[in-house]
Design an enzyme around this catalytic site. Structure first.
Site, PDB file in Angstrom:
ATOM      1  N   LYS A  10       0.829  -1.219   0.000  1.00  0.00           N
ATOM      2  CA  LYS A  10       0.000   0.000   0.000  1.00  0.00           C
ATOM      3  C   LYS A  10       0.864   1.270   0.000  1.00  0.00           C
ATOM      4  O   LYS A  10       2.063   1.216   0.282  1.00  0.00           O
ATOM      5  CB  LYS A  10      -0.936  -0.047   1.202  1.00  0.00           C
ATOM      6  N   TYR A  50     -12.441  -2.128  -4.158  1.00  0.00           N
ATOM      7  CA  TYR A  50     -12.952  -2.363  -2.799  1.00  0.00           C
ATOM      8  C   TYR A  50     -14.483  -2.251  -2.745  1.00  0.00           C
ATOM      9  O   TYR A  50     -15.026  -1.923  -1.690  1.00  0.00           O
ATOM     10  CB  TYR A  50     -12.333  -1.354  -1.834  1.00  0.00           C
ATOM     11  N   ASN A 113      -2.149   0.207   6.461  1.00  0.00           N
ATOM     12  CA  ASN A 113      -1.669  -1.034   7.090  1.00  0.00           C
ATOM     13  C   ASN A 113      -0.724  -1.849   6.203  1.00  0.00           C
ATOM     14  O   ASN A 113      -0.661  -3.069   6.297  1.00  0.00           O
ATOM     15  CB  ASN A 113      -2.848  -1.870   7.615  1.00  0.00           C
ATOM     16  N   HIS A 116      -2.090  -5.606   1.543  1.00  0.00           N
ATOM     17  CA  HIS A 116      -3.385  -6.277   1.401  1.00  0.00           C
ATOM     18  C   HIS A 116      -3.144  -7.747   1.081  1.00  0.00           C
ATOM     19  O   HIS A 116      -2.185  -8.081   0.396  1.00  0.00           O
ATOM     20  CB  HIS A 116      -4.169  -5.625   0.243  1.00  0.00           C
ATOM     21  N   GLU A 127      -9.405 -10.561  -7.700  1.00  0.00           N
ATOM     22  CA  GLU A 127      -8.488  -9.437  -7.480  1.00  0.00           C
ATOM     23  C   GLU A 127      -7.284  -9.515  -8.412  1.00  0.00           C
ATOM     24  O   GLU A 127      -6.815  -8.488  -8.915  1.00  0.00           O
ATOM     25  CB  GLU A 127      -8.043  -9.421  -6.011  1.00  0.00           C
TER      26      GLU A 127
END
Ligand code: CMP
Length: 138
Positions: A10, A50, A113, A116, A127
């Site tokens: 990320k 998402y 965070n 993913h 995905e």
């Protein structure tokens, strides 16, 4: 199936120069990188990726954040890839992640965070196909 998962490093982790250490940890854990690219999503791209979270209170923050800078998208291969990779990255909230997990080592917050990981074999394929149309050849 069951041997493929999808990951994104990320914007917080890319911006903190953690691409190298994170890929090293992924390799050391026995995952093969079978597709990889660096790119920047638009807010609309992040919204489509998402979409399952569209009714969550954090959806706007999430899509804003995920389009705020470059990410690394990758497809990884290992036996039991989804489960094994979720163990490697640790809990979504890095303050709850086990010591030595990628999120415990590199994440800043629940939104930022670091990484993913797909939550099911089905989502791993969806995905992966979102970013890699050539995946049909694997
Ligand atoms: P990820 O595994 O990419 O899947 C959905 C993401 O939503 C998750 O990681 C978190 O980064 C983010 N997320 C989950 N809960 C929250 C929250 N309460 N506030 C902000 N972001 C969240």
């Amino acid at each position: 199936m069951g041997n493929i998962t999808f990951t994104m490093i990320k914007p917080d982790a890319v911006g903190s120069h953690y691409i190298g250490p994170i890929l090293e940890q992924i390799n050391a854990a026995g995952f093969q990188i079978i597709a990889l690219k660096l790119l920047k999503m638009s807010k609309e791209d992040a919204g489509r990726f998402y979409v399952v979270h569209k009714d969550r209170p954090f959806y706007n923050e999430l899509t804003q954040y995920m389009s705020s800078g470059p990410i690394v998208a990758a497809v990884l291969q290992k036996d039991q890839a989804v489960t094994e990779f979720r163990k490697l990255i640790g809990a979504t909230d890095p303050s709850k992640a086990e010591p030595g997990t990628i999120r415990q080592r590199f994440a800043k917050s629940i939104a930022a965070n670091a990484i993913h990981g797909s939550d099911s074999d089905e989502n791993a394929l969806i995905e992966s196909a979102f970013f890699f149309s050539e995946l049909e050849r694997f």
